[in-house]
Design a protein around this motif. Structure first.
Motif, PDB file in Angstrom:
ATOM      1  N   UNK A  36       4.979   7.816  -7.044  1.00 34.64           N
ATOM      2  CA  UNK A  36       5.166   9.003  -7.891  1.00 34.64           C
ATOM      3  C   UNK A  36       5.919  10.093  -7.133  1.00 34.64           C
ATOM      4  N   UNK A  37       5.648  10.226  -5.843  1.00 36.73           N
ATOM      5  CA  UNK A  37       6.344  11.232  -5.041  1.00 36.73           C
ATOM      6  C   UNK A  37       7.824  10.886  -4.899  1.00 36.73           C
TER       7      UNK A  37
ATOM      8  N   UNK B  77       0.806  -1.211   0.000  1.00 38.23           N
ATOM      9  CA  UNK B  77       0.000   0.000   0.000  1.00 38.23           C
ATOM     10  C   UNK B  77       0.835   1.255   0.000  1.00 38.23           C
ATOM     11  N   UNK B  78       1.926   1.254   0.787  1.00 37.32           N
ATOM     12  CA  UNK B  78       2.761   2.447   0.875  1.00 37.32           C
ATOM     13  C   UNK B  78       3.379   2.781  -0.474  1.00 37.32           C
ATOM     14  N   UNK B  79       3.966   1.794  -1.154  1.00 37.22           N
ATOM     15  CA  UNK B  79       4.633   2.103  -2.419  1.00 37.22           C
ATOM     16  C   UNK B  79       3.633   2.617  -3.441  1.00 37.22           C
ATOM     17  N   UNK B  80       2.429   2.106  -3.421  1.00 33.19           N
ATOM     18  CA  UNK B  80       1.430   2.586  -4.383  1.00 33.19           C
ATOM     19  C   UNK B  80       0.961   3.996  -4.064  1.00 33.19           C
TER      20      UNK B  80
ATOM     21  N   UNK C  84       3.299   4.910 -12.685  1.00 31.27           N
ATOM     22  CA  UNK C  84       3.348   5.743 -11.494  1.00 31.27           C
ATOM     23  C   UNK C  84       2.145   6.676 -11.439  1.00 31.27           C
ATOM     24  N   UNK C  85       1.763   7.181 -12.582  1.00 26.08           N
ATOM     25  CA  UNK C  85       0.638   8.127 -12.633  1.00 26.08           C
ATOM     26  C   UNK C  85      -0.685   7.441 -12.286  1.00 26.08           C
ATOM     27  N   UNK C  86      -0.862   6.207 -12.744  1.00 25.02           N
ATOM     28  CA  UNK C  86      -2.094   5.479 -12.416  1.00 25.02           C
ATOM     29  C   UNK C  86      -2.169   5.185 -10.922  1.00 25.02           C
ATOM     30  N   UNK C  87      -1.062   4.803 -10.322  1.00 29.80           N
ATOM     31  CA  UNK C  87      -1.057   4.576  -8.878  1.00 29.80           C
ATOM     32  C   UNK C  87      -1.364   5.869  -8.125  1.00 29.80           C
ATOM     33  N   UNK C  88      -0.770   6.952  -8.574  1.00 26.16           N
ATOM     34  CA  UNK C  88      -0.973   8.242  -7.926  1.00 26.16           C
ATOM     35  C   UNK C  88      -2.447   8.644  -7.961  1.00 26.16           C
ATOM     36  N   UNK C  89      -3.092   8.405  -9.071  1.00 25.78           N
ATOM     37  CA  UNK C  89      -4.502   8.775  -9.213  1.00 25.78           C
ATOM     38  C   UNK C  89      -5.410   7.967  -8.290  1.00 25.78           C
ATOM     39  N   UNK C  90      -4.987   6.747  -7.951  1.00 23.06           N
ATOM     40  CA  UNK C  90      -5.811   5.847  -7.135  1.00 23.06           C
ATOM     41  C   UNK C  90      -5.390   5.803  -5.676  1.00 23.06           C
TER      42      UNK C  90
END
Length: 217
Positions: free
Chosen positions: A117-118, A110-113, A143-149
């Motif tokens: 991106x950060x 969970x943390x890495x997701x 990275x962008x998809x994870x950031x959005x979710x």
């Protein structure tokens, strides 16, 4: 000669975000051992001490080089038995192995997701290319998809901390009245997002926040 600890950094060498390095910094402080950190980026790790190592932390104590965070903790207890113990007995070592496995399997995904991106954004260009390619390959998304979710990932992640909250109803630390290496394992993983992102991942649970603040001093 002071102990040297190779510590993962971002483009700004003061950004130190490795959960495994934070475990060892807390372990060294717990034992009252003087040490210096040496900042190293992702793409510089393989050149450390000519050791071909792929990950940090790496601890150099005189002529002794120790890698792997758990191995370093065991080394510190064996080498400095007169200092406050990180484990204390074989049963504590075994229980800490469980905490390490739980942290890696329950918290780290969970943390890495939430903060991948950060992390990418605080690296230099060479490290950005390495990080994006390796993490997108292993996580099978961008990275962008994870950031959005990440709000959804946060809700799931915070639920995984219920066990910690329940335990803290009965005792001050995972180690009991005083912290031990099991505390530093979990603390290091929660310190990770705090050092690379402004995104708040901790639940607003007073017991967890108080435990974290006491370890973060």
């Amino acid at each position: 000669m002071s102990i040297k600890l190779y510590d993962l950094c971002g483009k700004d060498k003061d950004r130190r975000f490795s959960p495994y390095c934070w475990r060892i910094k807390k372990a060294l402080e717990h034992k009252g051992l003087a040490y210096e950190t040496i900042a190293v980026p992702f793409t510089g790790i393989a050149q450390i001490e000519g050791n071909g190592q792929k990950t940090v932390p790496m601890l150099c104590d005189g002529d002794t080089i120790v890698t792997d965070s758990f191995g370093i903790a065991e080394y510190l207890d064996a080498t400095y038995p007169d200092r406050p113990a990180l484990f204390g007995c074989e049963s504590t070592v075994a229980l800490s192995r469980f905490v390490e496995a739980w942290t890696y399997s329950a918290l780290h995904p969970g943390i890495i997701r939430m903060v991948a991106k950060d992390i990418h954004d605080i690296l230099d260009d060479k490290d950005k290319a390495y990080f994006r390619a390796s993490r997108e390959n292993s996580l099978k998304t961008t990275l962008e998809e994870m950031h959005a979710d990440r709000d959804a990932y946060r809700a799931d992640f915070q639920g995984k901390l219920l066990a910690l909250d329940m335990m803290l109803r009965q005792q001050s630390f995972i180690g009991g009245d005083v912290p031990n290496y099991a505390d530093f394992i979990v603390y290091g993983s929660l310190k990770w997002p705090a050092e690379c992102s402004d995104y708040e991942v901790l639940p607003q649970k007073p017991r967890i926040l108080d435990w974290y603040a006491r370890l973060d001093q």
